[in-house]
Design a protein around this motif. Structure first.
Motif, PDB file in Angstrom:
ATOM      1  N   VAL A 115       0.909  -1.033  -0.045  1.00 60.36           N
ATOM      2  CA  VAL A 115       0.034   0.169   0.007  1.00 60.36           C
ATOM      3  C   VAL A 115       1.081   1.231   0.006  1.00 60.36           C
ATOM      4  O   VAL A 115       0.590   2.194  -0.658  1.00 60.36           O
ATOM      5  CB  VAL A 115      -0.715   0.189   1.118  1.00 60.36           C
ATOM      6  N   ILE A 116       1.987   1.298   0.820  1.00 61.61           N
ATOM      7  CA  ILE A 116       2.923   2.249   0.700  1.00 61.61           C
ATOM      8  C   ILE A 116       3.420   2.487  -0.683  1.00 61.61           C
ATOM      9  O   ILE A 116       3.381   3.748  -0.936  1.00 61.61           O
ATOM     10  CB  ILE A 116       4.110   2.280   1.874  1.00 61.61           C
ATOM     11  N   PRO A 130     -11.670   6.270   4.198  1.00 62.85           N
ATOM     12  CA  PRO A 130     -12.796   5.321   3.674  1.00 62.85           C
ATOM     13  C   PRO A 130     -12.531   5.148   2.101  1.00 62.85           C
ATOM     14  O   PRO A 130     -12.532   4.099   1.614  1.00 62.85           O
ATOM     15  CB  PRO A 130     -14.023   5.926   3.997  1.00 62.85           C
ATOM     16  N   GLU A 131     -12.374   6.222   1.373  1.00 64.98           N
ATOM     17  CA  GLU A 131     -12.232   6.227  -0.091  1.00 64.98           C
ATOM     18  C   GLU A 131     -10.986   5.344  -0.462  1.00 64.98           C
ATOM     19  O   GLU A 131     -10.992   4.642  -1.527  1.00 64.98           O
ATOM     20  CB  GLU A 131     -11.941   7.878  -0.654  1.00 64.98           C
ATOM     21  N   VAL A 158      -8.429  -2.760   0.844  1.00 72.07           N
ATOM     22  CA  VAL A 158      -7.515  -3.420   1.976  1.00 72.07           C
ATOM     23  C   VAL A 158      -8.276  -2.789   3.333  1.00 72.07           C
ATOM     24  O   VAL A 158      -9.289  -1.982   3.134  1.00 72.07           O
ATOM     25  CB  VAL A 158      -6.213  -2.850   2.170  1.00 72.07           C
ATOM     26  N   ALA A 159      -7.688  -3.422   4.492  1.00 74.80           N
ATOM     27  CA  ALA A 159      -8.486  -2.903   5.805  1.00 74.80           C
ATOM     28  C   ALA A 159      -8.162  -1.506   6.030  1.00 74.80           C
ATOM     29  O   ALA A 159      -6.986  -0.938   5.693  1.00 74.80           O
ATOM     30  CB  ALA A 159      -8.002  -3.853   7.022  1.00 74.80           C
ATOM     31  N   ALA A 162      -0.041   2.936   6.451  1.00 72.17           N
ATOM     32  CA  ALA A 162       0.774   3.089   5.280  1.00 72.17           C
ATOM     33  C   ALA A 162       0.748   4.682   5.117  1.00 72.17           C
ATOM     34  O   ALA A 162       1.852   5.264   5.023  1.00 72.17           O
ATOM     35  CB  ALA A 162       0.055   2.646   4.034  1.00 72.17           C
ATOM     36  N   VAL A 163      -0.276   5.357   5.337  1.00 74.91           N
ATOM     37  CA  VAL A 163      -0.401   6.908   5.434  1.00 74.91           C
ATOM     38  C   VAL A 163       0.452   7.500   6.469  1.00 74.91           C
ATOM     39  O   VAL A 163       1.283   8.401   6.119  1.00 74.91           O
ATOM     40  CB  VAL A 163      -1.758   7.525   5.499  1.00 74.91           C
ATOM     41  N   ARG A 164       0.380   7.014   7.815  1.00 76.72           N
ATOM     42  CA  ARG A 164       1.294   7.447   8.652  1.00 76.72           C
ATOM     43  C   ARG A 164       2.749   7.152   8.183  1.00 76.72           C
ATOM     44  O   ARG A 164       3.639   7.894   8.750  1.00 76.72           O
ATOM     45  CB  ARG A 164       0.897   6.680   9.887  1.00 76.72           C
TER      46      ARG A 164
END
Length: 235
Positions: free
Chosen positions: A15-16, A38-39, A46-47, A54-56
């Motif tokens: 995901v990253i 959510p988008e 994925v969960a 990944a965002v963090r």
């Protein structure tokens, strides 16, 4: 015993990589807000926790900025650019001008010596785009066009290390320009870059270096003349 399972770690890494690709390819440009959590969950299948992790991770690396109540924004296009953004965002404006002057004058001198016919076509096109953006009167399109022209001058140096370094500084350069330009274009502050491009075309390294070296200090002088209490965009 690992803190996370290999399967989950691998999924987060995937995901990253996908999110980073959206940033580095320009699908999500610097300054843009990325899709909501959510988008992203729906788009990537994925969960929520995987997306959040990944965002963090990308925020920790300096590519994203998580703003509570507003969203998550792209602030850099590479980890090195993110580091530079954090390190130099609050630097002394005169030191920033000196750094830009040093890099851009060196690149302009090399460009005058090494430019190709293709480089000149690109520089002419980007100079025309910059002038058109200025005539349009909107700050953001002009900033984008100005950065693109400076990037092309550096690219014409054909020094791979200098090109990579300046590319990683590109996001900061745009921020600095945003501060210089403000929210509205001031006709009195227009800097004609035609002499720089013409010097590169003639192969006059001294003239090209001199032109490029002076631009950051003209911008700095404008910033220092701004009345107390008056700020530009990005301040």
């Amino acid at each position: 015993m690992p803190l996370t399972s290999p399967r989950r770690s691998a999924l987060v890494d995937q995901v990253i990589a996908q999110l980073r690709n959206q940033i580095t390819t320009g699908e999500w440009p610097v300054g843009s807000r990325i899709p909501t959590e959510p988008e992203l969950v729906e788009l990537m299948g994925v969960a929520r926790n995987t997306v959040r992790e990944a965002v963090r991770a990308l925020a920790h690396n300096g590519l994203l900025d998580i703003r509570q109540g507003s969203g998550t924004y792209v602030i850099a296009t590479s980890e090195l650019a993110g580091v530079m953004h954090r390190r130099f965002a609050g630097a002394d404006p005169r030191h920033i001008a000196e750094l830009r002057s040093t890099l851009e004058s060196s690149a302009a001198r090399l460009a005058a010596e090494r430019r190709t016919a293709r480089d000149l076509v690109q520089l002419d096109a980007l100079l025309a785009r910059r002038e058109e953006a200025w005539s349009g009167g909107e700050a953001e399109p002009f900033i984008a066009a100005d950065v693109a022209l400076h990037m092309a001058v550096v690219a014409a140096s054909h020094n791979d290390v200098l090109i990579e370094l300046y590319a990683d500084l590109g996001d900061l350069v745009a921020d600095w320009l945003r501060t210089d330009v403000g929210t509205e274009l001031d006709p009195a502050s227009h800097l004609d870059h035609a002499r720089l491009i013409e010097a590169i075309r003639r192969g006059d390294g001294d003239a090209a270096a001199s032109e490029a070296a002076g631009y950051p200090f003209v911008c700095l002088a404008k910033e220092e003349r701004r009345p107390a209490g008056v700020t530009a965009a990005g301040d």
